[in-house]
Scaffold this active site. Structure first.
Site, PDB file in Angstrom:
ATOM      1  N   CYS A 135       0.847  -1.183   0.000  1.00 33.18           N
ATOM      2  CA  CYS A 135       0.000   0.000   0.000  1.00 33.18           C
ATOM      3  C   CYS A 135       0.888   1.241   0.000  1.00 33.18           C
ATOM      4  O   CYS A 135       1.910   1.286   0.662  1.00 33.18           O
ATOM      5  CB  CYS A 135      -0.952   0.079   1.180  1.00 33.18           C
ATOM      6  SG  CYS A 135      -2.209  -1.183   1.157  1.00 33.18           S
ATOM      7  N   ARG A 152       4.209  -0.362  -4.681  1.00 32.52           N
ATOM      8  CA  ARG A 152       3.829  -0.749  -3.318  1.00 32.52           C
ATOM      9  C   ARG A 152       2.469  -1.451  -3.260  1.00 32.52           C
ATOM     10  O   ARG A 152       2.068  -1.948  -2.205  1.00 32.52           O
ATOM     11  CB  ARG A 152       3.766   0.494  -2.418  1.00 32.52           C
ATOM     12  CG  ARG A 152       5.063   1.216  -2.289  1.00 32.52           C
ATOM     13  CD  ARG A 152       4.911   2.390  -1.362  1.00 32.52           C
ATOM     14  NE  ARG A 152       4.707   1.961   0.000  1.00 32.52           N
ATOM     15  CZ  ARG A 152       5.661   1.772   0.893  1.00 32.52           C
ATOM     16  NH1 ARG A 152       6.907   1.971   0.569  1.00 32.52           N
ATOM     17  NH2 ARG A 152       5.374   1.386   2.116  1.00 32.52           N
ATOM     18  N   TRP A 157      -2.952  -2.817  -1.765  1.00 31.65           N
ATOM     19  CA  TRP A 157      -2.558  -4.225  -1.850  1.00 31.65           C
ATOM     20  C   TRP A 157      -3.453  -4.907  -0.826  1.00 31.65           C
ATOM     21  O   TRP A 157      -3.254  -4.769   0.387  1.00 31.65           O
ATOM     22  CB  TRP A 157      -1.082  -4.376  -1.490  1.00 31.65           C
ATOM     23  CG  TRP A 157      -0.533  -5.754  -1.710  1.00 31.65           C
ATOM     24  CD1 TRP A 157      -0.024  -6.261  -2.872  1.00 31.65           C
ATOM     25  CD2 TRP A 157      -0.403  -6.800  -0.738  1.00 31.65           C
ATOM     26  NE1 TRP A 157       0.404  -7.555  -2.673  1.00 31.65           N
ATOM     27  CE2 TRP A 157       0.185  -7.916  -1.386  1.00 31.65           C
ATOM     28  CE3 TRP A 157      -0.732  -6.915   0.612  1.00 31.65           C
ATOM     29  CZ2 TRP A 157       0.453  -9.111  -0.725  1.00 31.65           C
ATOM     30  CZ3 TRP A 157      -0.467  -8.107   1.268  1.00 31.65           C
ATOM     31  CH2 TRP A 157       0.114  -9.188   0.593  1.00 31.65           C
ATOM     32  N   ASN A 178      -2.161   2.985   5.314  1.00 32.73           N
ATOM     33  CA  ASN A 178      -1.229   1.892   5.017  1.00 32.73           C
ATOM     34  C   ASN A 178      -0.956   1.189   6.332  1.00 32.73           C
ATOM     35  O   ASN A 178      -0.555   1.830   7.296  1.00 32.73           O
ATOM     36  CB  ASN A 178       0.067   2.482   4.439  1.00 32.73           C
ATOM     37  CG  ASN A 178       1.151   1.440   4.277  1.00 32.73           C
ATOM     38  OD1 ASN A 178       0.864   0.253   4.149  1.00 32.73           O
ATOM     39  ND2 ASN A 178       2.395   1.880   4.275  1.00 32.73           N
ATOM     40  N   GLY A 179      -1.202  -0.124   6.399  1.00 32.46           N
ATOM     41  CA  GLY A 179      -0.979  -0.863   7.642  1.00 32.46           C
ATOM     42  C   GLY A 179      -2.169  -1.746   7.946  1.00 32.46           C
ATOM     43  O   GLY A 179      -2.989  -2.028   7.069  1.00 32.46           O
ATOM     44  N   GLU A 188      16.906 -18.668  -5.480  1.00 33.43           N
ATOM     45  CA  GLU A 188      16.575 -17.341  -6.009  1.00 33.43           C
ATOM     46  C   GLU A 188      16.030 -17.461  -7.434  1.00 33.43           C
ATOM     47  O   GLU A 188      15.070 -16.772  -7.807  1.00 33.43           O
ATOM     48  CB  GLU A 188      17.823 -16.441  -5.953  1.00 33.43           C
ATOM     49  CG  GLU A 188      17.662 -15.038  -6.505  1.00 33.43           C
ATOM     50  CD  GLU A 188      16.570 -14.198  -5.852  1.00 33.43           C
ATOM     51  OE1 GLU A 188      16.005 -14.602  -4.823  1.00 33.43           O
ATOM     52  OE2 GLU A 188      16.257 -13.133  -6.404  1.00 33.43           O
ATOM     53  N   LYS A 190      12.328 -16.127  -8.537  1.00 33.49           N
ATOM     54  CA  LYS A 190      12.077 -15.200  -9.653  1.00 33.49           C
ATOM     55  C   LYS A 190      11.101 -15.828 -10.632  1.00 33.49           C
ATOM     56  O   LYS A 190      10.181 -15.180 -11.111  1.00 33.49           O
ATOM     57  CB  LYS A 190      13.371 -14.870 -10.420  1.00 33.49           C
ATOM     58  CG  LYS A 190      14.375 -13.941  -9.799  1.00 33.49           C
ATOM     59  CD  LYS A 190      13.905 -12.568  -9.502  1.00 33.49           C
ATOM     60  CE  LYS A 190      13.205 -12.475  -8.177  1.00 33.49           C
ATOM     61  NZ  LYS A 190      13.935 -12.107  -7.016  1.00 33.49           N
ATOM     62  N   GLU A 246       7.487 -15.982  -9.220  1.00 36.39           N
ATOM     63  CA  GLU A 246       6.893 -14.649  -9.091  1.00 36.39           C
ATOM     64  C   GLU A 246       6.388 -14.133 -10.446  1.00 36.39           C
ATOM     65  O   GLU A 246       5.332 -13.531 -10.536  1.00 36.39           O
ATOM     66  CB  GLU A 246       7.939 -13.644  -8.582  1.00 36.39           C
ATOM     67  CG  GLU A 246       8.245 -13.741  -7.116  1.00 36.39           C
ATOM     68  CD  GLU A 246       9.290 -12.724  -6.705  1.00 36.39           C
ATOM     69  OE1 GLU A 246      10.442 -12.838  -7.156  1.00 36.39           O
ATOM     70  OE2 GLU A 246       8.953 -11.816  -5.948  1.00 36.39           O
ATOM     71  N   HIS A 252      16.218 -37.945  -3.385  1.00 35.87           N
ATOM     72  CA  HIS A 252      15.468 -38.255  -2.172  1.00 35.87           C
ATOM     73  C   HIS A 252      14.009 -37.822  -2.279  1.00 35.87           C
ATOM     74  O   HIS A 252      13.363 -37.595  -1.252  1.00 35.87           O
ATOM     75  CB  HIS A 252      16.137 -37.595  -0.959  1.00 35.87           C
ATOM     76  CG  HIS A 252      17.529 -38.085  -0.739  1.00 35.87           C
ATOM     77  ND1 HIS A 252      17.815 -39.355  -0.306  1.00 35.87           N
ATOM     78  CD2 HIS A 252      18.739 -37.487  -0.948  1.00 35.87           C
ATOM     79  CE1 HIS A 252      19.123 -39.513  -0.227  1.00 35.87           C
ATOM     80  NE2 HIS A 252      19.708 -38.390  -0.623  1.00 35.87           N
ATOM     81  N   LYS A 258       5.754  -4.631  -3.291  1.00 38.18           N
ATOM     82  CA  LYS A 258       7.195  -4.512  -3.077  1.00 38.18           C
ATOM     83  C   LYS A 258       7.602  -4.536  -1.598  1.00 38.18           C
ATOM     84  O   LYS A 258       8.548  -5.205  -1.237  1.00 38.18           O
ATOM     85  CB  LYS A 258       7.664  -3.214  -3.739  1.00 38.18           C
ATOM     86  CG  LYS A 258       9.160  -3.045  -3.783  1.00 38.18           C
ATOM     87  CD  LYS A 258       9.768  -3.646  -5.012  1.00 38.18           C
ATOM     88  CE  LYS A 258      11.276  -3.635  -4.977  1.00 38.18           C
ATOM     89  NZ  LYS A 258      11.832  -4.872  -5.534  1.00 38.18           N
TER      90      LYS A 258
HETATM   91  C1  F6R Z   1      11.374 -11.255  -4.387  1.00 35.32           C
HETATM   92  C2  F6R Z   1      11.100 -10.149  -3.507  1.00 35.32           C
HETATM   93  C3  F6R Z   1      10.669 -10.454  -2.116  1.00 35.32           C
HETATM   94  C4  F6R Z   1      11.481  -9.587  -1.138  1.00 35.32           C
HETATM   95  C5  F6R Z   1      11.006  -9.812   0.314  1.00 35.32           C
HETATM   96  C6  F6R Z   1      11.843  -9.023   1.295  1.00 35.32           C
HETATM   97  O1  F6R Z   1      11.689 -10.850  -5.675  1.00 35.32           O
HETATM   98  O2  F6R Z   1      11.216  -9.023  -3.881  1.00 35.32           O
HETATM   99  O3  F6R Z   1      10.812 -11.800  -1.823  1.00 35.32           O
HETATM  100  O4  F6R Z   1      12.812  -9.934  -1.266  1.00 35.32           O
HETATM  101  O5  F6R Z   1       9.677  -9.437   0.430  1.00 35.32           O
HETATM  102  O6  F6R Z   1      11.798  -7.663   1.021  1.00 35.32           O
HETATM  103  P1  F6R Z   1      12.868  -6.670   1.594  1.00 35.32           P
HETATM  104  O7  F6R Z   1      14.183  -7.018   1.005  1.00 35.32           O
HETATM  105  O8  F6R Z   1      12.391  -5.320   1.194  1.00 35.32           O
HETATM  106  O9  F6R Z   1      12.890  -6.867   3.093  1.00 35.32           O
END
Ligand code: F6R
Length: 628
Positions: A2, A29, A82, A108-109, A498, A502, A505, A521, A623
């Site tokens: 948000c 956000r 969000w 926001n919250g 990772e 990616k 997502e 396994h 984000k």
């Molecule tokens: C993946 C991604 C999320 C963030 C996670 C932590 O691409 O962006 O998994 O890495 O939400 O966010 P931060 O780094 O802002 O604490």
């Protein structure tokens, strides 16, 4: 998670245009719905949309509904949502109003006690139109004003009833020159210029107007006044409401061009290709090549502590956790320190056995706002641990709360799927590992060659990225796969995680990630000719053992994409791979993760592109995850 915006100007202007532009700046956000509210001719006017404001906010319709070609006003608020309470819909989109439509609120919250507040308000005759927790706020203010309180007193009284986290911006139809802002747990900054105040969840949305800003702390409220461009900030829970005087700060570490895609199709693509430059910036001025040392100014006061630790916790979420796992592999490889890398949302609720006397807590976060990481940090502070942070956003909550830390200097990351922030976190961990290793036995000459190799990474990254068309072709080759898993051993294992993160997502396909040796396994059961195994296997001392897994995947008719270096590509086992992505050979194998992650980012990117997915704003994500 948000984004809120509030703008208050000295003079009338077409503020709705500014509000929408700011929502676009904050779109990363949250983007399932959005809305703005302005005070216009002593009434609140609202426009909302389902989906991202950059695509769906219709200001022409707003103007048409109001019946004016130019809507002039001095105050307005806006919100990108969000969804947490109630699905994405126009009625759940902010701003929310009281019964009379006099008060508009963006939030926001999470308000934890909203259900009981809502029940009481309903009994008092209030009519709710949404499923959100936020909507209690305008109704509470309305109720308190009915009791005869002024707007300011009613806001203070209402805020004292709220439990949970909130950043709030509030306007009232009769106060076109006033904007109220409150903070408790969710970030809010107040941009200041001679003509306007801009309140936003992130300084990203302020920079367009001014680089001067104030930060609100938890428990604080600001009354902004456009009549004489003054602000009064106070603790809303203290009856005296004594005015707090705050030093203005200057926005650093963000450039306006970071907020635009430039010549790229998406922010994510831009951010992937920025990695040679961001890596250079993360390293710049932080090495002493003659003596083979890392120069980490932020940790200078903790040198002695770090010299004497036996244990280290590394905590983060998602991509930051994957970087933490990489940090564990590195530090345990280069030093005698025990490292426990943990996911923050688990860490918070687990018993931890290291002692604060000989251990340190390190959190990793791009945004510096992630609730689970922040709460883990606060808990470890309470337990007496030295707390360090590896953070991208300057001045963010985690940076602020940590005893000391290192900024990753990746610049603003807008794409929701993290790319350049990951490599910046990784590079920072390499520097941190070097600093630990040099006080735990690493020789000067090894330190020097470590630095040389690290400093060569940006140019090597550039070469890897030049291969982007080949990776796009490979994404097309595997377009029909039904299943995918990412596999790597030792230091490559976090990169497999990772890569899978990616991929899921962006493509919305489930993607497994396992240590390569774990395949036999269980994960082997999913392998068939519609499955793709992506194996990270450059030529290091685990290459031979890893080659066995390649044989196993092929023996089950699985499809195979291998990421290996020039040396590994020559190995006979590679004839089994359907496709190979070749990365340059490195002298120090410990550095491979820094470059092998790039093809995985590109692979996920191109795969999602051919599916027609929204790359910068994958569904269901946001984000900064500021809820638990
Ligand atoms: C993946 C991604 C999320 C963030 C996670 C932590 O691409 O962006 O998994 O890495 O939400 O966010 P931060 O780094 O802002 O604490």
């Amino acid at each position: 998670m948000c984004g809120i915006i509030g703008i208050l100007k000295k003079e009338n202007s077409e503020l709705s245009d500014n509000l929408v532009q700011s929502l676009i700046d904050l779109e990363y956000r949250g983007y399932d719905s959005a809305g703005i509210a302005i005070v216009h001719n002593s009434s609140i006017k609202i426009e909302k949309c389902l989906g991202a404001p950059s695509q769906y906010m219709d200001l022409d319709r707003f103007k048409k509904n109001i019946g004016e070609e130019k809507i002039l006003t001095t105050v307005g608020i806006g919100h990108n949502r969000w969804a947490t309470h109630g699905k994405p819909s126009i009625s759940n989109a902010h701003p929310h109003l009281d019964c009379g439509g006099d008060i508009a609120v963006v939030h926001n919250g999470t308000i934890l006690n909203y259900e009981s507040l809502k029940e009481n308000l309903k009994k008092q005759g209030h009519n709710f139109k949404s499923d959100t927790d936020t909507e209690v706020v305008p109704h509470l203010i309305e109720e308190n004003m009915k009791k005869g309180l002024s707007l300011e007193d009613a806001i203070v009284e209402s805020a004292s009833l709220l439990e949970g986290s909130f950043g709030l911006a509030i306007i009232h139809k009769d106060y076109p020159k006033t904007l109220f802002v409150l903070k408790n747990g969710s970030p809010i900054s107040i941009g200041i210029s001679n003509e306007m105040f801009v309140v936003a969840s992130s300084t990203n949305a302020i920079l367009r107007y001014t680089d001067r800003y104030l930060v609100l702390e938890d428990g604080e409220m600001a009354k902004l006044d456009a009549e004489n461009m003054s602000h009064n900030i106070f603790k809303y829970k203290q009856p005296a409401r004594s005015r707090l005087y705050k030093a203005e700060q200057v926005i650093e570490g963000i450039l306006l061009e970071d907020l635009s895609k430039g010549d790229f199709d998406t922010f994510m693509q831009k951010e992937i290709f920025e990695q040679p430059a961001t890596t250079r910036s993360t390293i710049l001025g932080r090495t002493n090549t003659e003596e083979g040392l890392a120069v980490l100014g932020g940790l200078i006061d903790y040198k002695e502590k770090l010299r004497n630790i036996d244990n280290l916790y590394i905590v983060g979420c998602g991509t930051a956790y994957n970087a933490g796992m990489l940090g564990k592999e590195l530090i345990e490889n280069l030093t005698p320190i025990n490292v426990s890398a943990q996911i923050a949302s688990e860490f918070r609720y687990r018993k931890q056995n290291f002692s604060p006397d000989n251990s340190v807590f390190l959190s990793i976060s791009q945004s510096g706002e992630t609730a689970d990481t922040l709460e883990s940090l606060k808990e470890m502070k309470r337990k007496g641990f030295t707390t360090l942070g590896i953070v991208n956003v300057v001045g963010s909550a985690i940076a602020h709360e940590s005893d000391a830390g290192i900024y990753t200097r990746a610049g603003t990351e807008i794409g929701v799927a993290s790319t350049k922030a990951f490599t910046a976190q990784a590079i920072t961990l390499y520097l941190f590992s070097l600093s630990l290793a040099r006080v735990h036995g690493m020789s000067e000459s090894s330190g020097i060659s470590f630095i040389k190799e690290l400093e060569s990474i940006p140019d090597i990254m550039k070469k890897v990225l030049e291969n982007h068309q080949e990776i796009e072709r490979i994404a097309e080759v595997f377009r029909d796969i039904e299943k995918i898993q990412f596999l790597g051993r030792g230091i490559h294992m976090p990169i497999a995680y990772e890569g899978a993160l990616k991929f899921k997502e962006l493509t919305y396909m489930e993607a497994g990630s396992y240590p390569l040796g774990e395949l036999k396994h269980g994960p082997m059961a999913v392998i068939d000719d519609m499955s793709l195994s992506v194996v990270i296997l450059p030529k290091d001392d685990l290459f031979s053992i890893g080659s066995i897994s390649i044989e196993q995947i092929k023996s089950k008719s699985g499809r195979l994409l291998v990421i290996t270096d020039e040396e590994g590509a020559k190995s006979p086992v590679m004839r089994l791979a359907d496709e190979i992505i070749v990365i340059p050979k490195l002298n120090n194998p410990v550095m491979y993760p820094l470059i092998e992650v790039l093809p995985l980012q590109l692979f996920a990117y191109y795969f999602a592109k051919q599916l027609g997915n929204n790359i910068d704003k994958p569904r269901n994500l946001a984000k900064s995850v500021t809820v638990q």
